[in-house]
Design a protein around this motif. Structure first.
Motif, PDB file in Angstrom:
ATOM      1  N   ASP A 240       0.817  -1.207   0.000  1.00 52.78           N
ATOM      2  CA  ASP A 240       0.000   0.000   0.000  1.00 52.78           C
ATOM      3  C   ASP A 240       0.854   1.262   0.000  1.00 52.78           C
ATOM      4  O   ASP A 240       0.575   2.215  -0.736  1.00 52.78           O
ATOM      5  N   GLN A 241       1.876   1.299   0.845  1.00 55.16           N
ATOM      6  CA  GLN A 241       2.681   2.522   0.932  1.00 55.16           C
ATOM      7  C   GLN A 241       3.459   2.762  -0.359  1.00 55.16           C
ATOM      8  O   GLN A 241       3.647   3.918  -0.767  1.00 55.16           O
ATOM      9  N   THR A 242       3.920   1.700  -1.007  1.00 56.38           N
ATOM     10  CA  THR A 242       4.601   1.869  -2.297  1.00 56.38           C
ATOM     11  C   THR A 242       3.642   2.478  -3.320  1.00 56.38           C
ATOM     12  O   THR A 242       4.001   3.390  -4.073  1.00 56.38           O
ATOM     13  N   MET A 243       2.410   1.994  -3.330  1.00 51.64           N
ATOM     14  CA  MET A 243       1.395   2.542  -4.228  1.00 51.64           C
ATOM     15  C   MET A 243       1.057   3.991  -3.868  1.00 51.64           C
ATOM     16  O   MET A 243       0.846   4.839  -4.753  1.00 51.64           O
ATOM     17  N   PHE A 244       1.006   4.293  -2.570  1.00 48.50           N
ATOM     18  CA  PHE A 244       0.713   5.652  -2.113  1.00 48.50           C
ATOM     19  C   PHE A 244       1.830   6.608  -2.548  1.00 48.50           C
ATOM     20  O   PHE A 244       1.569   7.736  -3.000  1.00 48.50           O
ATOM     21  N   ILE A 245       3.075   6.158  -2.411  1.00 49.23           N
ATOM     22  CA  ILE A 245       4.213   6.980  -2.853  1.00 49.23           C
ATOM     23  C   ILE A 245       4.097   7.293  -4.343  1.00 49.23           C
ATOM     24  O   ILE A 245       4.325   8.427  -4.785  1.00 49.23           O
ATOM     25  N   ALA A 246       3.715   6.300  -5.138  1.00 50.93           N
ATOM     26  CA  ALA A 246       3.549   6.508  -6.584  1.00 50.93           C
ATOM     27  C   ALA A 246       2.459   7.546  -6.857  1.00 50.93           C
ATOM     28  O   ALA A 246       2.607   8.401  -7.737  1.00 50.93           O
ATOM     29  N   GLN A 247       1.357   7.479  -6.091  1.00 52.97           N
ATOM     30  CA  GLN A 247       0.283   8.461  -6.252  1.00 52.97           C
ATOM     31  C   GLN A 247       0.759   9.853  -5.869  1.00 52.97           C
ATOM     32  O   GLN A 247       0.397  10.853  -6.505  1.00 52.97           O
ATOM     33  N   ALA A 248       1.589   9.930  -4.824  1.00 54.44           N
ATOM     34  CA  ALA A 248       2.116  11.220  -4.385  1.00 54.44           C
ATOM     35  C   ALA A 248       3.097  11.783  -5.414  1.00 54.44           C
ATOM     36  O   ALA A 248       3.142  13.000  -5.636  1.00 54.44           O
ATOM     37  N   ILE A 249       3.888  10.918  -6.047  1.00 50.54           N
ATOM     38  CA  ILE A 249       4.793  11.349  -7.122  1.00 50.54           C
ATOM     39  C   ILE A 249       3.982  11.964  -8.263  1.00 50.54           C
ATOM     40  O   ILE A 249       4.321  13.029  -8.796  1.00 50.54           O
ATOM     41  N   LYS A 250       2.914  11.286  -8.604  1.00 54.96           N
ATOM     42  CA  LYS A 250       2.052  11.766  -9.685  1.00 54.96           C
ATOM     43  C   LYS A 250       1.398  13.097  -9.307  1.00 54.96           C
ATOM     44  O   LYS A 250       1.327  14.027 -10.122  1.00 54.96           O
ATOM     45  N   SER A 251       0.935  13.203  -8.064  1.00 57.32           N
ATOM     46  CA  SER A 251       0.279  14.429  -7.600  1.00 57.32           C
ATOM     47  C   SER A 251       1.255  15.605  -7.555  1.00 57.32           C
ATOM     48  O   SER A 251       0.915  16.724  -7.965  1.00 57.32           O
ATOM     49  N   ALA A 252       2.467  15.349  -7.058  1.00 59.54           N
ATOM     50  CA  ALA A 252       3.478  16.408  -6.959  1.00 59.54           C
ATOM     51  C   ALA A 252       4.144  16.689  -8.308  1.00 59.54           C
ATOM     52  O   ALA A 252       4.838  17.698  -8.459  1.00 59.54           O
ATOM     53  N   ASN A 253       3.952  15.774  -9.261  1.00 60.83           N
ATOM     54  CA  ASN A 253       4.533  15.882 -10.606  1.00 60.83           C
ATOM     55  C   ASN A 253       6.059  15.958 -10.547  1.00 60.83           C
ATOM     56  O   ASN A 253       6.702  16.673 -11.318  1.00 60.83           O
ATOM     57  N   THR A 254       6.626  15.212  -9.610  1.00 59.97           N
ATOM     58  CA  THR A 254       8.080  15.166  -9.466  1.00 59.97           C
ATOM     59  C   THR A 254       8.458  13.925  -8.673  1.00 59.97           C
ATOM     60  O   THR A 254       7.627  13.383  -7.925  1.00 59.97           O
ATOM     61  N   VAL A 255       9.711  13.491  -8.825  1.00 56.40           N
ATOM     62  CA  VAL A 255      10.209  12.374  -8.012  1.00 56.40           C
ATOM     63  C   VAL A 255      11.089  12.889  -6.867  1.00 56.40           C
ATOM     64  O   VAL A 255      11.738  12.106  -6.180  1.00 56.40           O
ATOM     65  N   ASP A 256      11.085  14.203  -6.648  1.00 59.34           N
ATOM     66  CA  ASP A 256      11.832  14.783  -5.537  1.00 59.34           C
ATOM     67  C   ASP A 256      11.218  14.312  -4.214  1.00 59.34           C
ATOM     68  O   ASP A 256      10.019  14.494  -3.967  1.00 59.34           O
ATOM     69  N   ALA A 257      12.041  13.703  -3.360  1.00 55.59           N
ATOM     70  CA  ALA A 257      11.537  13.080  -2.129  1.00 55.59           C
ATOM     71  C   ALA A 257      10.865  14.078  -1.196  1.00 55.59           C
ATOM     72  O   ALA A 257       9.839  13.767  -0.572  1.00 55.59           O
ATOM     73  N   ALA A 258      11.422  15.276  -1.077  1.00 52.71           N
ATOM     74  CA  ALA A 258      10.844  16.276  -0.173  1.00 52.71           C
ATOM     75  C   ALA A 258       9.447  16.683  -0.646  1.00 52.71           C
ATOM     76  O   ALA A 258       8.512  16.792   0.155  1.00 52.71           O
ATOM     77  N   ALA A 259       9.302  16.888  -1.955  1.00 49.63           N
ATOM     78  CA  ALA A 259       7.998  17.272  -2.514  1.00 49.63           C
ATOM     79  C   ALA A 259       6.995  16.130  -2.373  1.00 49.63           C
ATOM     80  O   ALA A 259       5.817  16.351  -2.065  1.00 49.63           O
ATOM     81  N   VAL A 260       7.473  14.898  -2.568  1.00 58.79           N
ATOM     82  CA  VAL A 260       6.593  13.731  -2.424  1.00 58.79           C
ATOM     83  C   VAL A 260       6.163  13.582  -0.965  1.00 58.79           C
ATOM     84  O   VAL A 260       5.007  13.271  -0.670  1.00 58.79           O
ATOM     85  N   GLY A 261       7.086  13.842  -0.036  1.00 58.26           N
ATOM     86  CA  GLY A 261       6.755  13.784   1.386  1.00 58.26           C
ATOM     87  C   GLY A 261       5.678  14.794   1.755  1.00 58.26           C
ATOM     88  O   GLY A 261       4.753  14.483   2.510  1.00 58.26           O
ATOM     89  N   ARG A 262       5.803  16.004   1.213  1.00 55.71           N
ATOM     90  CA  ARG A 262       4.782  17.029   1.484  1.00 55.71           C
ATOM     91  C   ARG A 262       3.419  16.589   0.950  1.00 55.71           C
ATOM     92  O   ARG A 262       2.392  16.804   1.593  1.00 55.71           O
ATOM     93  N   ALA A 263       3.436  15.958  -0.217  1.00 54.45           N
ATOM     94  CA  ALA A 263       2.184  15.463  -0.808  1.00 54.45           C
ATOM     95  C   ALA A 263       1.565  14.372   0.069  1.00 54.45           C
ATOM     96  O   ALA A 263       0.350  14.347   0.300  1.00 54.45           O
ATOM     97  N   LEU A 264       2.395  13.467   0.596  1.00 54.44           N
ATOM     98  CA  LEU A 264       1.885  12.396   1.464  1.00 54.44           C
ATOM     99  C   LEU A 264       1.194  12.959   2.701  1.00 54.44           C
ATOM    100  O   LEU A 264       0.223  12.388   3.199  1.00 54.44           O
ATOM    101  N   HIS A 265       1.712  14.094   3.201  1.00 48.33           N
ATOM    102  CA  HIS A 265       1.125  14.703   4.397  1.00 48.33           C
ATOM    103  C   HIS A 265      -0.233  15.341   4.121  1.00 48.33           C
ATOM    104  O   HIS A 265      -1.004  15.576   5.051  1.00 48.33           O
ATOM    105  N   THR A 266      -0.521  15.625   2.863  1.00 47.54           N
ATOM    106  CA  THR A 266      -1.780  16.307   2.545  1.00 47.54           C
ATOM    107  C   THR A 266      -2.809  15.392   1.886  1.00 47.54           C
ATOM    108  O   THR A 266      -3.987  15.726   1.818  1.00 47.54           O
ATOM    109  N   MET A 267      -2.378  14.224   1.408  1.00 46.08           N
ATOM    110  CA  MET A 267      -3.262  13.322   0.678  1.00 46.08           C
ATOM    111  C   MET A 267      -3.791  12.207   1.577  1.00 46.08           C
ATOM    112  O   MET A 267      -3.311  12.002   2.691  1.00 46.08           O
ATOM    113  N   SER A 268      -4.742  11.476   1.063  1.00 42.70           N
ATOM    114  CA  SER A 268      -5.165  10.222   1.695  1.00 42.70           C
ATOM    115  C   SER A 268      -5.229   9.170   0.588  1.00 42.70           C
ATOM    116  O   SER A 268      -5.363   9.506  -0.591  1.00 42.70           O
ATOM    117  N   TYR A 269      -5.114   7.915   0.988  1.00 41.68           N
ATOM    118  CA  TYR A 269      -5.051   6.837   0.000  1.00 41.68           C
ATOM    119  C   TYR A 269      -5.788   5.617   0.530  1.00 41.68           C
ATOM    120  O   TYR A 269      -5.563   5.191   1.668  1.00 41.68           O
TER     121      TYR A 269
END
Length: 379
Positions: free
Chosen positions: A314-343
């Motif tokens: 699940d978390q691997t899939m969530f990370i992929a969704q956050a990458i797509k949402s942030a439109n980047t593979v930058d870890a810091a940006a993906v982390g910020r997206a994870l804090h604001t999203m739900s999956y």
């Protein structure tokens, strides 16, 4: 004529090289690291966790996700941290050197606590099933606990023991690991708050196999149950020795690490409805995507998933969704997206508070019937 035959292979090689360069220019490599015990007594858990990520990576690559016009290609990099803090720190550094930006693991709290600092300093996003509350108390922005903490798991087991089992007196044992001690502390605290009498606190280690002296002492105190903060490779022989010592009517309670098929495998007929454990998450079979996940997992790996494969998936899939949402593979940006999203995953819904803990998570109490986990209640 001969010179033409020499030029043709060279031209083909150049063309192939240019094609490969063009393909790589259109691709974005995303390395997913997995840190866990792939050797030793808990290797079964480490492999299960790795399999959860592997299944997610394979399914993500089949989806052909794109970010910034580039096709994402996910690649799994798995390392054995041996369940050892020093080895876990070395794995973290190896991942940093390899350019890994997303890590699933470590499995053990004692490994996750020191490794989290290395991951934070390297700008790597870490997602762990380590349950010790200390892991997220540093409030590193890119450290996530993808299951319930000791507070929730230990507390739920104590509440169930008091309200449903009507336990009056309990003995507590821990294996002195960060996980075992942490969950035993939380259980004991909640047990007292629920009106249970804690008859004693004993200690062992995560390599032990003989618990007869501790169990004999608890038998003399006439305990109704024993809570063990530790792992299945010690929990199973503990259950066998309880049976041998005439403690068959004394229940063995534990956290998520005892909610493993390994308990029944190692404990045999000594592990049944006398053993109860609390595991983070709702009942997998009751979740919308749970049964289908179990089927896919078994088809791929020829075995049923263990405790944490669903959460790692699940978390691997969530990370992929956050990458797509942030439109980047930058870890810091993906982390910020994870804090604001739900999956919505196969094991439940994921959403994180500012410390990286799940905002809401169920805890399910299980027992064993016929060698298989059988759910009793969810909190």
């Amino acid at each position: 004529m001969p010179s033409k035959f020499k030029i043709a292979p060279l031209a083909l090689a150049l063309a192939a090289g240019l094609t490969a360069l063009s393909a790589s220019a259109q691709e974005q490599l995303v390395r997913i690291g997995v840190s866990g015990p792939l050797s030793g007594a808990n290797a079964f858990a480490g492999k299960d966790n790795e399999n959860g990520v592997r299944l997610a990576v394979e399914e993500l690559n089949a989806q052909k996700l794109k970010v910034g016009g580039k096709l994402l290609r996910f690649e799994l990099m798995s390392e054995d941290d041996q369940g050892d803090p020093k080895a876990g720190v070395n794995v973290a550094q190896k991942f940093a050197d390899a350019g890994v930006k997303f890590v699933l693991g470590p499995y053990n709290s004692g490994v996750a606590i020191p490794a989290s600092r290395v991951y934070n300093d390297a700008g790597i996003l870490m997602s762990t099933v380590g349950t010790n509350p200390k892991i997220t108390q540093s409030r590193y922005p890119n450290v996530f606990r993808i299951v319930a903490s000791d507070n929730q798991v230990g507390g739920s087991m104590a509440a169930y023991a008091a309200k449903e089992l009507k336990i009056k007196t309990v003995g507590v044992i821990d294996d002195r690991t960060a996980f075992g001690q942490g969950i035993a502390d939380e259980f004991a605290k909640q047990a007292r708050a629920s009106g249970l009498s804690v008859a004693g606190r004993e200690f062992t280690n995560d390599k032990a196999s003989d618990f007869s002296s501790i169990l004999t002492a608890f038998r003399a105190k006439k305990v109704d149950a024993i809570f063990f903060g530790g792992y299945a490779p010690q929990g199973a022989p503990m259950a066998r020795q309880m049976k041998q010592l005439g403690l068959s009517n004394v229940r063995l309670l534990g956290g998520d690490t005892l909610c493993s098929p390994e308990m029944a495998k190692l404990g045999g007929d000594a592990v049944g409805e006398n053993v109860l454990c609390a595991q983070a998450g709702a009942m997998l079979d009751k979740q919308p995507g749970g049964p289908a996940f179990k089927t896919r997992y078994k088809q791929r790996f020829q075995r049923d998933p263990d405790v944490y494969a669903p959460a790692f998936y699940d978390q691997t899939m969530f990370i992929a969704q956050a990458i797509k949402s942030a439109n980047t593979v930058d870890a810091a940006a993906v982390g910020r997206a994870l804090h604001t999203m739900s999956y919505q995953g196969v094991a439940g819904t994921y959403g994180y508070d500012p410390s990286g803990n799940l905002k809401k998570t169920a805890v399910t109490v299980y027992t064993f019937k016929g060698g298989a986990l059988s759910p009793l209640a969810s909190y």
